[in-house]
Design a protein around this motif. Sequence first.
Motif, PDB file in Angstrom:
ATOM      1  N   ALA A   1       0.826  -1.192   0.000  1.00  0.00           N
ATOM      2  CA  ALA A   1       0.000   0.000   0.000  1.00  0.00           C
ATOM      3  C   ALA A   1       0.865   1.249   0.000  1.00  0.00           C
ATOM      4  O   ALA A   1       1.960   1.270   0.556  1.00  0.00           O
ATOM      5  CB  ALA A   1      -0.896   0.002   1.224  1.00  0.00           C
ATOM      6  N   LEU A   2       0.353   2.285  -0.653  1.00  0.00           N
ATOM      7  CA  LEU A   2       1.049   3.564  -0.709  1.00  0.00           C
ATOM      8  C   LEU A   2       0.699   4.351   0.559  1.00  0.00           C
ATOM      9  O   LEU A   2      -0.419   4.829   0.725  1.00  0.00           O
ATOM     10  CB  LEU A   2       0.606   4.340  -1.963  1.00  0.00           C
ATOM     11  CG  LEU A   2       1.273   5.691  -2.171  1.00  0.00           C
ATOM     12  CD1 LEU A   2       2.779   5.505  -2.397  1.00  0.00           C
ATOM     13  CD2 LEU A   2       0.658   6.393  -3.355  1.00  0.00           C
ATOM     14  N   THR A   3       1.674   4.425   1.464  1.00  0.00           N
ATOM     15  CA  THR A   3       1.454   5.124   2.740  1.00  0.00           C
ATOM     16  C   THR A   3       2.546   6.158   2.947  1.00  0.00           C
ATOM     17  O   THR A   3       3.577   6.149   2.278  1.00  0.00           O
ATOM     18  CB  THR A   3       1.478   4.129   3.914  1.00  0.00           C
ATOM     19  OG1 THR A   3       2.763   3.511   3.957  1.00  0.00           O
ATOM     20  CG2 THR A   3       0.386   3.081   3.779  1.00  0.00           C
ATOM     21  N   ARG A   4       2.291   7.050   3.899  1.00  0.00           N
ATOM     22  CA  ARG A   4       3.289   8.070   4.222  1.00  0.00           C
ATOM     23  C   ARG A   4       4.555   7.413   4.766  1.00  0.00           C
ATOM     24  O   ARG A   4       5.671   7.860   4.498  1.00  0.00           O
ATOM     25  CB  ARG A   4       2.716   9.045   5.254  1.00  0.00           C
ATOM     26  CG  ARG A   4       1.703   9.990   4.647  1.00  0.00           C
ATOM     27  CD  ARG A   4       1.145  10.957   5.695  1.00  0.00           C
ATOM     28  NE  ARG A   4       0.213  11.889   5.098  1.00  0.00           N
ATOM     29  CZ  ARG A   4      -1.064  11.639   4.870  1.00  0.00           C
ATOM     30  NH1 ARG A   4      -1.567  10.484   5.228  1.00  0.00           N
ATOM     31  NH2 ARG A   4      -1.824  12.559   4.297  1.00  0.00           N
ATOM     32  N   LYS A   5       4.370   6.358   5.536  1.00  0.00           N
ATOM     33  CA  LYS A   5       5.511   5.645   6.112  1.00  0.00           C
ATOM     34  C   LYS A   5       6.393   5.088   5.001  1.00  0.00           C
ATOM     35  O   LYS A   5       7.625   5.221   5.048  1.00  0.00           O
ATOM     36  CB  LYS A   5       5.006   4.514   6.999  1.00  0.00           C
ATOM     37  CG  LYS A   5       6.104   3.725   7.654  1.00  0.00           C
ATOM     38  CD  LYS A   5       5.534   2.631   8.517  1.00  0.00           C
ATOM     39  CE  LYS A   5       6.643   1.801   9.106  1.00  0.00           C
ATOM     40  NZ  LYS A   5       6.163   0.693   9.886  1.00  0.00           N
TER      41      LYS A   5
ATOM     42  N   ILE B   1       2.038  13.463  -3.313  1.00  0.00           N
ATOM     43  CA  ILE B   1       1.839  12.111  -3.883  1.00  0.00           C
ATOM     44  C   ILE B   1       0.579  11.472  -3.296  1.00  0.00           C
ATOM     45  O   ILE B   1      -0.233  10.898  -4.008  1.00  0.00           O
ATOM     46  CB  ILE B   1       3.094  11.227  -3.633  1.00  0.00           C
ATOM     47  CG1 ILE B   1       4.255  11.753  -4.462  1.00  0.00           C
ATOM     48  CG2 ILE B   1       2.791   9.772  -3.954  1.00  0.00           C
ATOM     49  CD1 ILE B   1       5.593  11.081  -4.169  1.00  0.00           C
ATOM     50  N   ILE B   2       0.417  11.573  -1.972  1.00  0.00           N
ATOM     51  CA  ILE B   2      -0.762  11.002  -1.306  1.00  0.00           C
ATOM     52  C   ILE B   2      -2.030  11.669  -1.834  1.00  0.00           C
ATOM     53  O   ILE B   2      -3.035  11.011  -2.114  1.00  0.00           O
ATOM     54  CB  ILE B   2      -0.662  11.157   0.229  1.00  0.00           C
ATOM     55  CG1 ILE B   2       0.499  10.327   0.781  1.00  0.00           C
ATOM     56  CG2 ILE B   2      -1.972  10.809   0.920  1.00  0.00           C
ATOM     57  CD1 ILE B   2       0.281   8.848   0.682  1.00  0.00           C
ATOM     58  N   ALA B   3      -2.012  13.010  -1.991  1.00  0.00           N
ATOM     59  CA  ALA B   3      -3.182  13.732  -2.491  1.00  0.00           C
ATOM     60  C   ALA B   3      -3.508  13.287  -3.922  1.00  0.00           C
ATOM     61  O   ALA B   3      -4.678  13.056  -4.269  1.00  0.00           O
ATOM     62  CB  ALA B   3      -2.942  15.236  -2.438  1.00  0.00           C
TER      63      ALA B   3
ATOM     64  N   THR C   1      -4.899   9.749  -3.727  1.00  0.00           N
ATOM     65  CA  THR C   1      -6.263   9.765  -3.187  1.00  0.00           C
ATOM     66  C   THR C   1      -7.240  10.252  -4.252  1.00  0.00           C
ATOM     67  O   THR C   1      -8.336   9.696  -4.410  1.00  0.00           O
ATOM     68  CB  THR C   1      -6.333  10.666  -1.942  1.00  0.00           C
ATOM     69  OG1 THR C   1      -5.381  10.206  -0.981  1.00  0.00           O
ATOM     70  CG2 THR C   1      -7.713  10.675  -1.338  1.00  0.00           C
ATOM     71  N   GLU C   2      -6.855  11.257  -5.004  1.00  0.00           N
ATOM     72  CA  GLU C   2      -7.712  11.766  -6.079  1.00  0.00           C
ATOM     73  C   GLU C   2      -7.949  10.679  -7.132  1.00  0.00           C
ATOM     74  O   GLU C   2      -9.071  10.493  -7.601  1.00  0.00           O
ATOM     75  CB  GLU C   2      -7.034  12.990  -6.713  1.00  0.00           C
ATOM     76  CG  GLU C   2      -7.899  13.706  -7.711  1.00  0.00           C
ATOM     77  CD  GLU C   2      -7.188  14.951  -8.249  1.00  0.00           C
ATOM     78  OE1 GLU C   2      -7.249  15.128  -9.479  1.00  0.00           O
ATOM     79  OE2 GLU C   2      -6.613  15.715  -7.468  1.00  0.00           O
ATOM     80  N   SER C   3      -6.923   9.951  -7.477  1.00  0.00           N
ATOM     81  CA  SER C   3      -7.054   8.867  -8.463  1.00  0.00           C
ATOM     82  C   SER C   3      -7.954   7.740  -7.948  1.00  0.00           C
ATOM     83  O   SER C   3      -8.840   7.258  -8.660  1.00  0.00           O
ATOM     84  CB  SER C   3      -5.681   8.271  -8.802  1.00  0.00           C
ATOM     85  OG  SER C   3      -4.865   9.219  -9.400  1.00  0.00           O
ATOM     86  N   THR C   4      -7.717   7.332  -6.698  1.00  0.00           N
ATOM     87  CA  THR C   4      -8.530   6.240  -6.156  1.00  0.00           C
ATOM     88  C   THR C   4      -9.975   6.676  -5.955  1.00  0.00           C
ATOM     89  O   THR C   4     -10.900   5.888  -6.192  1.00  0.00           O
ATOM     90  CB  THR C   4      -7.950   5.716  -4.827  1.00  0.00           C
ATOM     91  OG1 THR C   4      -7.841   6.787  -3.904  1.00  0.00           O
ATOM     92  CG2 THR C   4      -6.612   5.044  -5.034  1.00  0.00           C
ATOM     93  N   ASP C   5     -10.196   7.936  -5.553  1.00  0.00           N
ATOM     94  CA  ASP C   5     -11.572   8.427  -5.399  1.00  0.00           C
ATOM     95  C   ASP C   5     -12.290   8.444  -6.748  1.00  0.00           C
ATOM     96  O   ASP C   5     -13.468   8.090  -6.846  1.00  0.00           O
ATOM     97  CB  ASP C   5     -11.584   9.821  -4.768  1.00  0.00           C
ATOM     98  CG  ASP C   5     -11.243   9.803  -3.288  1.00  0.00           C
ATOM     99  OD1 ASP C   5     -11.224   8.690  -2.702  1.00  0.00           O
ATOM    100  OD2 ASP C   5     -11.002  10.887  -2.714  1.00  0.00           O
TER     101      ASP C   5
END
Length: 156
Positions: free
Chosen positions: A2-6, A21-23, A26-30
């Motif tokens: 999974a793509l996580t901050r850690k 990257i997270i944003a 998240t936009e892509s997965t949403d």
Amino acid sequence: MALTRKLLRELGIDEENAERIIAAHTESTDALKSERDAVSASLRDTERALQAAREQADGEKAAFAAYRAESERRYETQEKKSAYRALLSRAGIAEKYLDRVLGMTHLEEVPFTDGAIPDAEERLEGIRREWEDFTVRSVTSGTVTAAPPEGKPVDY
């Protein structure tokens, strides 16, 4: 994985880039989830329409089966009437009374198989007895000789 901050920290990506990257992720997965939900809703609508079409087809099949059974029953009744009419005619029922006798006959009680009335020959005598008032009687009679015509000689 999974793509996580850690994970991004472990890869050595600074905090600001990790948030970007997270944003983006998240936009892509949403967007994918939204598209999936739309497709699922469309699929449910299609399944409902398909079910309705199946029910309508089943209803039409049942209506057609009922129509076909009724048509076959009418055809068989007409065949039975024709066969019984011929039998009445053979029994000597006058032509002008055939329709009346047919109307008074309980045809549902007359057996009918393979396009004919079984034991038709045995039934003839019973029909003659039952409907004797409607039979054709031909009586031949000679001239009344008790009072011959006057003035004319009778040749023998």
